[in-house]
Design a protein around this motif. Sequence first.
Motif, mmCIF file in Angstrom:
data_model
loop_
_atom_site.group_PDB
_atom_site.id
_atom_site.type_symbol
_atom_site.label_atom_id
_atom_site.label_comp_id
_atom_site.label_asym_id
_atom_site.label_seq_id
_atom_site.Cartn_x
_atom_site.Cartn_y
_atom_site.Cartn_z
ATOM 1 N N UNK B 93 0.809 -1.220 0.000
ATOM 2 C CA UNK B 93 0.000 0.000 0.000
ATOM 3 C C UNK B 93 0.846 1.276 0.000
ATOM 4 N N UNK B 94 2.099 1.183 0.443
ATOM 5 C CA UNK B 94 2.928 2.393 0.443
ATOM 6 C C UNK B 94 3.665 2.589 -0.892
ATOM 7 N N UNK B 104 4.970 6.680 4.535
ATOM 8 C CA UNK B 104 4.534 6.941 5.900
ATOM 9 C C UNK B 104 3.787 5.698 6.399
ATOM 10 N N UNK B 105 4.512 4.859 7.143
ATOM 11 C CA UNK B 105 3.944 3.572 7.542
ATOM 12 C C UNK B 105 2.815 3.713 8.568
ATOM 13 N N UNK B 106 2.911 4.748 9.410
ATOM 14 C CA UNK B 106 1.862 4.910 10.425
ATOM 15 C C UNK B 106 0.525 5.226 9.771
ATOM 16 N N UNK B 107 0.575 6.123 8.803
ATOM 17 C CA UNK B 107 -0.656 6.482 8.105
ATOM 18 C C UNK B 107 -1.191 5.250 7.356
ATOM 19 N N UNK B 142 -5.409 5.412 -2.451
ATOM 20 C CA UNK B 142 -5.724 6.496 -1.507
ATOM 21 C C UNK B 142 -4.467 7.067 -0.866
ATOM 22 N N UNK B 143 -3.504 6.196 -0.609
ATOM 23 C CA UNK B 143 -2.276 6.630 0.061
ATOM 24 C C UNK B 143 -1.297 7.306 -0.893
ATOM 25 N N UNK B 144 -1.527 7.135 -2.201
ATOM 26 C CA UNK B 144 -0.620 7.745 -3.170
ATOM 27 C C UNK B 144 -0.696 9.263 -3.033
#
Lengths: 261, 250
Positions: B93-94, B104-107, B142-144
């Motif tokens: 996902x990252x 940003x692994x936490x997000x 979404x994370x992009x």
Amino acid sequence: MRHRFSIMKRFTAKTVSPMLVLVLLLVIWEMSSRLLDIPAWLLPAPTVIVAEGIDGWGNYQHHLISTTQLAFFGFLIGATVGLVVAMTLHLLPAVKRAIYPLLILSQNIPIIVLAPLLVIWFGFGVMPKLIVITLVCFFPIAVSTIDGFRQTSYELLHYMHMAGASKQQIFTKLELPHALPSIFSGLKIAATYSVMGAVISEWLGANQGIGVYMTLAQSSFRTDRVFVAIFFIMILCMIFFGAIIGLEKVLIKGRGKEDES
Amino acid sequence: MSELVVEKISKLYQGEPILSEVSFSVKDGEFVALLGPSGSGKSTLFHLIGGISKPEQGAFYLDGINITGQRGAISYTPQSPSLFPWRTIIDNVVLGLEIHAKPDYDRARTMLQKAGLSGYEEAYPHQLSGGMQQRVAFVRALLSPQDFICLDEPFSALDEFTRLEMQKWLLTIWEENRQSVLFVTHNIEEALFLSDRVIVLSSKPAQIKKEFVVPFERPRREELLLSEEFLKWKKAIYQELQGNHDERHH
């Protein structure tokens, strides 16, 4: 429980039956060489070979170490050259078009026939031997690595393009990890080739090594020693092969499905 | 903010026109569905927006900036999940972020949790079902870092039940962020249920046939699918699409 049981059953069936066949073959060999009085220089009995293997350890131990080192370093150099060639050809398509056919063509020359030439050019030292091993090792690695790069999943490549990945990112994040299984199949082939290459290069002229031990044994009709050498070459190949399978298990992740099918 | 303007895009494929003067826009925070029969050049339009190929004519503007032929301007989810099999879910996902910045692994962890995927962070894609893989692909989009999201028939490979689950899931996730979305589909119901506006494409070459502004309130519920009004809209759009076929036969 039943599941575990069936796995165990399959495991024993897998290992026990070939073991039985092997033991049977050895028994037949032993019996026939005793009953038919086959001379030991023609075909020594397995027990004779085992006895020589144990008693003669001091005679050939240094040969064994020398061959192992030669094969190991030859393999390392061959693998490095193979990977570098594959990456260069992949990243520079124009160079690939010019060189790849020649590379394939060069493999029609059995590397072994080049060995005398190498001896003429480089003498009897380590150099020509390493060159022979490198030549036999790099090719399967280069070809399977190039294949692995070429088979990169179109969908994933498409995603990377859409995401705006650079050429370098596509290579390190997609193409290289995607090609890992192919790289490993090349490495496995090359591992056994490296032992073969080492022994053959020793036949041509060396002062130590399993190849030297073999030629000495052969010229004095010590067939039992030839068998001991063959046995250790097998063991060496298997250790190399096993080490690479172990490395593969550690490095290749998340493809359980592909492995099972 | 992100607003996409598609201006008079035309594209030839092997000499045949497949897109002809396609113009529309997606406003900030709007969910627009692009509806058309299979092979109507919907995916081609995405490739053009994504900059993989260039249109013969026309331009794309994202927030007023010309992005024609520029790669990586939009965030994208393909038809198949296209997850990297050797990466764990969290690493997958990252990826979109990783290409442009530091991940940003936490997000990512929070997002996965919201998406109902907590506990699977360290799993590999092959251990997940098709629906879950598609969720992961959407979380990746979404994370992009890009604000504008393009979804190319993301649920077409799923069975009917999973598909409905996924549509409801997509809506809840989207309600939280309200990013601009362009959603390509060949399913009328899906287009109506999800979007604010449905743009109907004709095929060969694709042209904008008609635009429907979907009046249903948000948040939308499953019951909507069986309401009288929903069926009426469905019928209207269906007839519009049928019209395409008639024209082709005559």
